[in-house]
Design a protein around this motif. Structure first.
Motif, mmCIF file in Angstrom:
data_model
loop_
_atom_site.group_PDB
_atom_site.id
_atom_site.type_symbol
_atom_site.label_atom_id
_atom_site.label_comp_id
_atom_site.label_asym_id
_atom_site.label_seq_id
_atom_site.Cartn_x
_atom_site.Cartn_y
_atom_site.Cartn_z
ATOM 1 N N LEU A 29 -0.880 6.423 8.285
ATOM 2 C CA LEU A 29 -2.016 6.496 7.374
ATOM 3 C C LEU A 29 -3.224 7.066 8.111
ATOM 4 N N ASP A 30 -4.146 7.670 7.364
ATOM 5 C CA ASP A 30 -5.312 8.246 8.037
ATOM 6 C C ASP A 30 -6.412 7.218 8.298
ATOM 7 N N ARG A 31 -6.201 5.991 7.857
ATOM 8 C CA ARG A 31 -7.098 4.871 8.200
ATOM 9 C C ARG A 31 -6.300 3.583 8.023
ATOM 10 N N ASP A 32 -6.676 2.551 8.753
ATOM 11 C CA ASP A 32 -5.918 1.298 8.713
ATOM 12 C C ASP A 32 -6.338 0.433 7.530
ATOM 13 N N PRO A 33 -5.364 -0.086 6.775
ATOM 14 C CA PRO A 33 -5.688 -1.070 5.738
ATOM 15 C C PRO A 33 -6.077 -2.396 6.377
ATOM 16 N N LEU A 34 -6.844 -3.195 5.647
ATOM 17 C CA LEU A 34 -7.335 -4.454 6.202
ATOM 18 C C LEU A 34 -6.907 -5.673 5.400
ATOM 19 N N VAL A 35 -6.394 -5.474 4.189
ATOM 20 C CA VAL A 35 -6.177 -6.578 3.257
ATOM 21 C C VAL A 35 -4.696 -6.768 2.947
ATOM 22 N N GLY A 65 -0.545 -2.398 11.149
ATOM 23 C CA GLY A 65 -1.414 -1.240 11.244
ATOM 24 C C GLY A 65 -0.962 -0.343 12.377
ATOM 25 N N GLY A 66 -1.715 0.726 12.611
ATOM 26 C CA GLY A 66 -1.399 1.641 13.694
ATOM 27 C C GLY A 66 -0.665 2.877 13.211
ATOM 28 N N ASP A 67 -0.339 3.733 14.169
ATOM 29 C CA ASP A 67 0.287 5.019 13.855
ATOM 30 C C ASP A 67 1.622 4.877 13.138
ATOM 31 N N THR A 89 -7.468 6.517 1.216
ATOM 32 C CA THR A 89 -6.455 6.610 2.270
ATOM 33 C C THR A 89 -5.361 7.599 1.874
ATOM 34 N N ARG A 90 -4.937 8.392 2.837
ATOM 35 C CA ARG A 90 -3.866 9.369 2.624
ATOM 36 C C ARG A 90 -2.745 9.147 3.638
ATOM 37 N N SER A 91 -1.555 9.537 3.257
ATOM 38 C CA SER A 91 -0.445 9.599 4.203
ATOM 39 C C SER A 91 -0.671 10.794 5.128
ATOM 40 N N VAL A 92 -0.524 10.587 6.435
ATOM 41 C CA VAL A 92 -0.677 11.707 7.367
ATOM 42 C C VAL A 92 0.562 12.596 7.353
ATOM 43 N N LEU A 93 1.640 12.135 6.726
ATOM 44 C CA LEU A 93 2.861 12.930 6.650
ATOM 45 C C LEU A 93 2.840 13.893 5.479
ATOM 46 N N THR A 94 2.230 13.463 4.353
ATOM 47 C CA THR A 94 2.236 14.288 3.144
ATOM 48 C C THR A 94 0.850 14.714 2.679
#
Length: 338
Positions: free
Chosen positions: A139-145, A133-135, A236-241
């Motif tokens: 991603l605009d939010r962290d996955p957990l699974v 996880g992390g920057d 969840t979205r990619s913060v790059l695209t």
């Protein structure tokens, strides 16, 4: 279906064993497909491979659509949601149940990645203590699974996953994520707390993405292959695209967020303003060209008057007011810079 005791164990430890998920026939089929993809026997342009160099984790090569030479010395085969044999495993009902519990039954579910992780016989790359996880994941939010399914027996001898139980409750130790700092390793990863998660082939694990984990090299004479998939809240979205990821289940509202809509509105207004300014600038250029043309006509006319006067009185010097006729006319048409 998972019991409440299993969910309680997951909350406490950050992982649980899921039991047997694949039979012997399915295991053989999937391991063969992974090897065929890496060797080039099976070609799928939507799938990428990463070579295992057996060296420094940070020096690993990038994943490519085809390895230069067919080999079983691969570390990763990714994009397996696009393979007809692995796609049903991605859609396993138990994984959907897990996501509904952790993300909410209302939430659509998407897939960040589905891949084979391999530690080739007599090799394998050491994966240091880290969190998923992390920057660095952009991603605009962290996955957990994360689901992890052994395709070969995973043992201490061949580099099975090791975890620090309960470490997910620390949260992400770094906003950047991924590999832990030396200080965090010393603080949170004492040797006596490391727990090897040995698994039989076909058995699975549920891992919290923030659980601190690592895996060693494989000095044995057998590969250690495993299927792993990371599932996310489908919004969840990619913060790059700004794009979403492949949807596994549920419905996703494709309309952009309100702030994205506002950005589109602002962009349209800026474009209109730019087009208006550009049109006005073009009109000024045209007006300047018209005035210059007019000025040239006046110059020609004034010169003709002066020539006519010179022809009539060649010895008489023109009066000052007459010599300034052209200047006055030109100034009236286009003010001259001083």
């Amino acid at each position: 279906m998972l019991s409440e005791q299993q969910w309680s164990d997951f909350e406490q430890n950050g992982f649980i064993r899921l039991g047997r998920l694949l039979d012997t026939e399915a295991i053989a089929e999937l391991t063969q497909r992974a090897d065929d993809l890496a060797s080039g026997t099976q070609v799928n342009p939507l799938i990428q491979m990463q070579l295992d160099t057996g060296g420094d984790y940070d020096a690993l090569p990038q994943a490519v659509s085809q390895l230069a030479a067919g080999t079983h010395l691969y570390r990763k085969v990714q994009g397996l949601e696009n393979d007809e044999l692995f796609a049903p495993l991605v859609q396993h009902p138990l994984f959907g149940e897990i996501c509904a519990r952790l993300y909410g039954s209302h939430a659509p579910v998407s897939l960040f990645r589905a891949m084979i992780m391999n530690k080739p016989a007599g090799q394998g790359t050491y994966l240091p203590w880290h969190q998923d996880g992390g920057d660095v994941w952009a991603l605009d939010r962290d996955p957990l699974v994360t689901i992890w399914v052994a395709l070969d027996p995973a043992t201490r001898a061949n580099g099975c996953v090791e975890v620090i139980p309960g470490s997910h409750r620390l949260g992400l130790l770094s906003a950047h994520g991924s590999t832990l700092s030396e200080a965090d390793m010393q603080r949170h990863c004492p040797t006596e707390q490391a727990l090897p998660l040995e698994l039989e082939a076909g058995h699975g694990l549920l891992l919290h993405n923030w659980l601190i984990h690592r895996s060693g090299i494989n000095p044995s004479n057998q590969p250690r292959r495993a299927f792993t998939a990371c599932y996310m809240d489908g919004r969840t979205r990619s913060v790059l695209t700004g794009n979403h990821f492949p949807r596994v289940s549920g419905q996703l509202d494709q309309a952009p967020h309100h702030y994205v809509r506002q950005l589109h509105t602002d962009l349209a207004a800026l474009r209109h303003s730019h087009e208006s300014a550009e049109g006005y600038a073009h009109s000024l250029v045209a007006e300047v060209a018209r005035l210059r043309s007019k000025l040239e006509e006046v110059e020609i006319y004034v010169k003709s008057l002066e020539q006519e006067r010179a022809n009539r009185a060649p010895v008489e010097a023109p009066a000052p007011v007459q010599r300034g006729l052209f200047s006055r006319v030109a100034d009236a048409l286009v003010p001259r810079s001083r």
